[in-house]
Design an enzyme around this catalytic site. Sequence first.
Site, PDB file in Angstrom:
ATOM      1  N   ASP A 151       0.790  -1.240   0.000  1.00 22.57           N
ATOM      2  CA  ASP A 151       0.000   0.000   0.000  1.00 22.57           C
ATOM      3  C   ASP A 151       0.821   1.288   0.000  1.00 22.57           C
ATOM      4  O   ASP A 151       0.291   2.367   0.252  1.00 22.57           O
ATOM      5  CB  ASP A 151      -0.944   0.051   1.218  1.00 22.57           C
ATOM      6  CG  ASP A 151      -2.115  -0.908   1.075  1.00 22.57           C
ATOM      7  OD1 ASP A 151      -2.286  -1.433  -0.038  1.00 22.57           O
ATOM      8  OD2 ASP A 151      -2.832  -1.112   2.064  1.00 22.57           O
ATOM      9  N   HIS A 191      30.164   5.157  -4.142  1.00 28.32           N
ATOM     10  CA  HIS A 191      28.700   5.221  -4.086  1.00 28.32           C
ATOM     11  C   HIS A 191      28.164   5.080  -2.664  1.00 28.32           C
ATOM     12  O   HIS A 191      27.096   4.512  -2.448  1.00 28.32           O
ATOM     13  CB  HIS A 191      28.081   4.154  -5.001  1.00 28.32           C
ATOM     14  CG  HIS A 191      28.238   4.482  -6.452  1.00 28.32           C
ATOM     15  ND1 HIS A 191      28.071   3.565  -7.457  1.00 28.32           N
ATOM     16  CD2 HIS A 191      28.564   5.648  -7.071  1.00 28.32           C
ATOM     17  CE1 HIS A 191      28.280   4.146  -8.624  1.00 28.32           C
ATOM     18  NE2 HIS A 191      28.594   5.410  -8.415  1.00 28.32           N
ATOM     19  N   ASP A 236      28.104  14.749  -1.741  1.00 24.50           N
ATOM     20  CA  ASP A 236      27.728  14.802  -3.156  1.00 24.50           C
ATOM     21  C   ASP A 236      26.207  14.808  -3.171  1.00 24.50           C
ATOM     22  O   ASP A 236      25.576  13.783  -2.900  1.00 24.50           O
ATOM     23  CB  ASP A 236      28.296  13.584  -3.898  1.00 24.50           C
ATOM     24  CG  ASP A 236      27.993  13.603  -5.400  1.00 24.50           C
ATOM     25  OD1 ASP A 236      27.107  14.375  -5.827  1.00 24.50           O
ATOM     26  OD2 ASP A 236      28.637  12.828  -6.128  1.00 24.50           O
ATOM     27  N   ASP A 252      23.983  18.853  -9.408  1.00 18.28           N
ATOM     28  CA  ASP A 252      24.874  17.777  -8.953  1.00 18.28           C
ATOM     29  C   ASP A 252      26.162  18.425  -8.447  1.00 18.28           C
ATOM     30  O   ASP A 252      27.002  18.837  -9.247  1.00 18.28           O
ATOM     31  CB  ASP A 252      25.127  16.839 -10.147  1.00 18.28           C
ATOM     32  CG  ASP A 252      25.992  15.641  -9.787  1.00 18.28           C
ATOM     33  OD1 ASP A 252      26.301  15.455  -8.600  1.00 18.28           O
ATOM     34  OD2 ASP A 252      26.364  14.895 -10.715  1.00 18.28           O
ATOM     35  N   HIS A 264      37.511   7.384 -11.686  1.00 17.43           N
ATOM     36  CA  HIS A 264      36.300   7.691 -12.457  1.00 17.43           C
ATOM     37  C   HIS A 264      36.567   8.804 -13.459  1.00 17.43           C
ATOM     38  O   HIS A 264      37.608   9.436 -13.448  1.00 17.43           O
ATOM     39  CB  HIS A 264      35.118   8.027 -11.532  1.00 17.43           C
ATOM     40  CG  HIS A 264      35.322   9.218 -10.633  1.00 17.43           C
ATOM     41  ND1 HIS A 264      35.248  10.506 -11.080  1.00 17.43           N
ATOM     42  CD2 HIS A 264      35.604   9.299  -9.300  1.00 17.43           C
ATOM     43  CE1 HIS A 264      35.454  11.337 -10.063  1.00 17.43           C
ATOM     44  NE2 HIS A 264      35.684  10.632  -8.977  1.00 17.43           N
ATOM     45  N   HIS A 319      29.961  14.155 -16.684  1.00 19.65           N
ATOM     46  CA  HIS A 319      28.874  13.517 -17.436  1.00 19.65           C
ATOM     47  C   HIS A 319      27.901  14.607 -17.837  1.00 19.65           C
ATOM     48  O   HIS A 319      27.885  15.691 -17.247  1.00 19.65           O
ATOM     49  CB  HIS A 319      28.186  12.442 -16.580  1.00 19.65           C
ATOM     50  CG  HIS A 319      27.768  12.906 -15.218  1.00 19.65           C
ATOM     51  ND1 HIS A 319      26.610  13.603 -14.985  1.00 19.65           N
ATOM     52  CD2 HIS A 319      28.392  12.827 -14.002  1.00 19.65           C
ATOM     53  CE1 HIS A 319      26.518  13.891 -13.692  1.00 19.65           C
ATOM     54  NE2 HIS A 319      27.593  13.453 -13.066  1.00 19.65           N
ATOM     55  N   HIS A 343      22.600  11.698 -14.689  1.00 11.56           N
ATOM     56  CA  HIS A 343      23.504  11.235 -15.759  1.00 11.56           C
ATOM     57  C   HIS A 343      22.654  11.350 -17.017  1.00 11.56           C
ATOM     58  O   HIS A 343      21.939  10.424 -17.384  1.00 11.56           O
ATOM     59  CB  HIS A 343      23.970   9.803 -15.531  1.00 11.56           C
ATOM     60  CG  HIS A 343      24.932   9.700 -14.369  1.00 11.56           C
ATOM     61  ND1 HIS A 343      25.507   8.521 -13.962  1.00 11.56           N
ATOM     62  CD2 HIS A 343      25.433  10.645 -13.525  1.00 11.56           C
ATOM     63  CE1 HIS A 343      26.296   8.740 -12.926  1.00 11.56           C
ATOM     64  NE2 HIS A 343      26.275  10.021 -12.637  1.00 11.56           N
ATOM     65  N   GLU A 359      34.147  17.083 -12.198  1.00  8.91           N
ATOM     66  CA  GLU A 359      34.231  16.500 -10.865  1.00  8.91           C
ATOM     67  C   GLU A 359      35.454  15.601 -10.630  1.00  8.91           C
ATOM     68  O   GLU A 359      35.328  14.409 -10.414  1.00  8.91           O
ATOM     69  CB  GLU A 359      32.961  15.712 -10.561  1.00  8.91           C
ATOM     70  CG  GLU A 359      32.509  14.727 -11.640  1.00  8.91           C
ATOM     71  CD  GLU A 359      31.240  13.976 -11.222  1.00  8.91           C
ATOM     72  OE1 GLU A 359      31.247  13.369 -10.145  1.00  8.91           O
ATOM     73  OE2 GLU A 359      30.261  14.005 -11.983  1.00  8.91           O
ATOM     74  N   TYR A 363      41.168   9.595  -4.079  1.00 10.31           N
ATOM     75  CA  TYR A 363      40.647   8.686  -3.052  1.00 10.31           C
ATOM     76  C   TYR A 363      41.797   7.787  -2.614  1.00 10.31           C
ATOM     77  O   TYR A 363      42.288   6.983  -3.410  1.00 10.31           O
ATOM     78  CB  TYR A 363      39.495   7.853  -3.624  1.00 10.31           C
ATOM     79  CG  TYR A 363      38.492   8.723  -4.353  1.00 10.31           C
ATOM     80  CD1 TYR A 363      37.457   9.349  -3.675  1.00 10.31           C
ATOM     81  CD2 TYR A 363      38.631   8.956  -5.732  1.00 10.31           C
ATOM     82  CE1 TYR A 363      36.567  10.184  -4.345  1.00 10.31           C
ATOM     83  CE2 TYR A 363      37.747   9.783  -6.413  1.00 10.31           C
ATOM     84  CZ  TYR A 363      36.717  10.400  -5.711  1.00 10.31           C
ATOM     85  OH  TYR A 363      35.844  11.221  -6.380  1.00 10.31           O
ATOM     86  N   ARG A 412      36.473  14.985  -3.492  1.00 11.43           N
ATOM     87  CA  ARG A 412      35.952  15.257  -4.837  1.00 11.43           C
ATOM     88  C   ARG A 412      35.399  16.672  -4.812  1.00 11.43           C
ATOM     89  O   ARG A 412      34.867  17.116  -3.789  1.00 11.43           O
ATOM     90  CB  ARG A 412      34.861  14.257  -5.231  1.00 11.43           C
ATOM     91  CG  ARG A 412      34.234  14.531  -6.594  1.00 11.43           C
ATOM     92  CD  ARG A 412      33.443  13.353  -7.188  1.00 11.43           C
ATOM     93  NE  ARG A 412      32.280  12.991  -6.409  1.00 11.43           N
ATOM     94  CZ  ARG A 412      32.189  11.938  -5.606  1.00 11.43           C
ATOM     95  NH1 ARG A 412      33.227  11.124  -5.502  1.00 11.43           N
ATOM     96  NH2 ARG A 412      31.107  11.679  -4.916  1.00 11.43           N
ATOM     97  N   GLU A 464      32.955  19.017  -7.279  1.00 12.39           N
ATOM     98  CA  GLU A 464      32.099  18.896  -8.465  1.00 12.39           C
ATOM     99  C   GLU A 464      31.230  20.130  -8.656  1.00 12.39           C
ATOM    100  O   GLU A 464      30.539  20.571  -7.734  1.00 12.39           O
ATOM    101  CB  GLU A 464      31.189  17.663  -8.310  1.00 12.39           C
ATOM    102  CG  GLU A 464      30.156  17.515  -9.415  1.00 12.39           C
ATOM    103  CD  GLU A 464      29.354  16.224  -9.328  1.00 12.39           C
ATOM    104  OE1 GLU A 464      29.171  15.701  -8.210  1.00 12.39           O
ATOM    105  OE2 GLU A 464      28.914  15.741 -10.393  1.00 12.39           O
TER     106      GLU A 464
HETATM  107  N1  GLY Z   1      26.114  12.300  -8.040  1.00 12.10           N
HETATM  108  C1  GLY Z   1      26.290  11.489  -9.154  1.00 12.10           C
HETATM  109  C2  GLY Z   1      27.512  11.831  -9.871  1.00 12.10           C
HETATM  110  O1  GLY Z   1      28.249  12.691  -9.435  1.00 12.10           O
HETATM  111  O2  GLY Z   1      27.779  11.324 -10.913  1.00 12.10           O
HETATM  112 MN    MN Z   2      28.203  14.013 -11.120  1.00  7.77          MN
HETATM  113 MN    MN Z   3      27.716  14.144  -7.930  1.00 11.67          MN
END
Ligand code: GLY
Ligand code: MN
Ligand code: MN
Length: 458
Positions: free
Chosen positions: A36, A243, A260, A271, A354, A358, A365, A405, A409, A426, A428
Site C-alpha cells: 500500500d 557510491h 555529493d 549535482d 572515475h 557527465h 547522468h 568532478e 581517493y 571530490r 564537483e
Molecule cells: N552524483 C552522481 C555523480 O556525481 O555522478
Molecule cells: Mn556528477
Molecule cells: Mn555528484
Amino acid sequence: MTIYARRRAAVARALKAAGGGVALLPTAPEQSRNRDSHFPYRHDSYFYYLTGFDEPESWLLIDASGKSTLLCRPKNLEREIWDGIRLGPKAAPAALGVDAAHSVEQLDQLMPQLLANQSALWFPFATHPGLESQIDGWLGQLRAKVRLGVICPQSQHDLCGVLDEMRLIKDRHEVAIMRRAGEIAAQAHVRAMRTSAAMLRAGQDAREYHLDAELLHEFRRHGSQFPAYTSIVAAGANACVLHYRAGAAPLKADELCLIDAGCELDGYASDITRTFPAGGRFSPAQRQLYDIVLEAQKAAIAATRPGKRFLDPHHAAVRVLAQGMLEVGLLDRKKHGRTEDVIESGAYRQFYMHRTGHWLGMDVHDCGDYTEPGTRAREEIDATGLAVMRRPSRVLRPGMVLTIEPGLYVRPAKGVPREFWNIGIRIEDDALVTDKGCELLTRGVPVQADEIEALMRG
Ligand code: GLY
Ligand code: MN
Ligand code: MN
C-alpha cells in the site's frame, strides 16, 4: 506555442525527414515500495520533455504531420478524492496544446487505430519493460487487417536517438531552471558545512544523517521536489567509497566530510560535490591533496569551451592529478617515472578511478551521445589494456551542460604515505557551455579551501 509544443513539432520534423511515421511514448509507471505504499512518483524524462505533464498512466503520440495525441487517466471523482485531481482527456488539449486526448482506459482499443496506416513506428527502445510486447500485440491486430487494406508500420526506430540530441542542447527555459537548481543545491551545501562546524563546536554528536537532513531541508524549502539522486554524505574514510550513501557515521573534527548532493527542480537535476573539514580547519595533509584536486578542476574548467571535446576536461584533470600524485609521494617517481609515464601506464587510477564528468539535465547522468556523431571509430586501448573501437568524443557546443568532478581517493596501501590514508576528496560543479567558455551554475558554495574555512568559522 509552448516550449512543449515546439519540441513536439521538432520531433515531427525529424520523423518527416526520416521518411515519416508515428512516435509513441509512455510516461513512467508508478512503483510500489511495499504494501500500500508507493515510491514518490517521478515522470519519465522524455515524456515530460514533450508534454510538461506529470500524471502517471499517460501516453503521447506524435505523427510526422505534427498531430499529437495524449492518452491520460479519465476523470474519476472516487479516485480523485483519494489521489488528487486528474486533468482528464476533455481538458487536456487546452491545457497541454495537444490536438486530441483520450482516456487511457481505451489504450488497447485505440492504439491499433492510431498506429494504422503509418509507415514507421518510433518508440524508446529498451527503456520501458514490457513495452515491446505491448506494441507487438497492437501490431499483431493490425497485421490481421492487412487483407482489408490496412497498412501496418514496416519499420521500427529508436526514438531515444532523436530526443537525446534535442535534450543535449538546453534551451533558455531549461537553462533558467538549471541555474535555479544549482543555486538551491549550493545553498544546501553551505547549510550542511555550517551545521557540521556548529555541531562539532558545540560538542554535539554530529552524524552523517544530520547533514543529510540539512540538505533535504534546504532543497524542499526552496521548492525542489526531490533530491536529484540519493545524497552522499561520507565522513572520513567513507569518502573513499564512491557510491556511499548518507549513513550514521560520526563526523570527526579532524576528518574530512564529502557531500555529493543535488536537488531536482521542476524536472531538472543539479549535482554538486564539496569536501570540507568536518570541524572547519584542513590539516596540512588534507589541504595538500585538496589543492591538487582544486587545481585539477581548474584545468578541467579551462578545457570546457566550445570546440573542445567532452574528454578534454578529463585529460586536463588527469594530468594535474598525476603530477600531484608524484609531487606528494602518493606515487613513487622511482617506480612510476614522470607525469607522462603515469598517464600512459594508468597508475593514477589507484587514486582516481572515475571520469571527470557527465552530461547533466533532466537526468543526473543525462542522455546524449558522448561521441561525435558521424565520425569513424578508431582503435584505442581501454583501462584494462584491451583494444576497443571508439569514436572521438563529442565536440562541446553552447547549451550543453556537464559536470566537472575530479577527485582523489586514498585507500590504505603499502607504499602510500600514512598521512594521506583514508582521505577522499571530490570537487564537483555544473558547467553550462557558453559561446566563449563555460558558466558554472553551482558556485554559490565556496570551493577555495580558505573560503570554506571562513564560511565554517562564521
Ligand atoms: N552524483 C552522481 C555523480 O556525481 O555522478
Ligand atoms: Mn556528477
Ligand atoms: Mn555528484
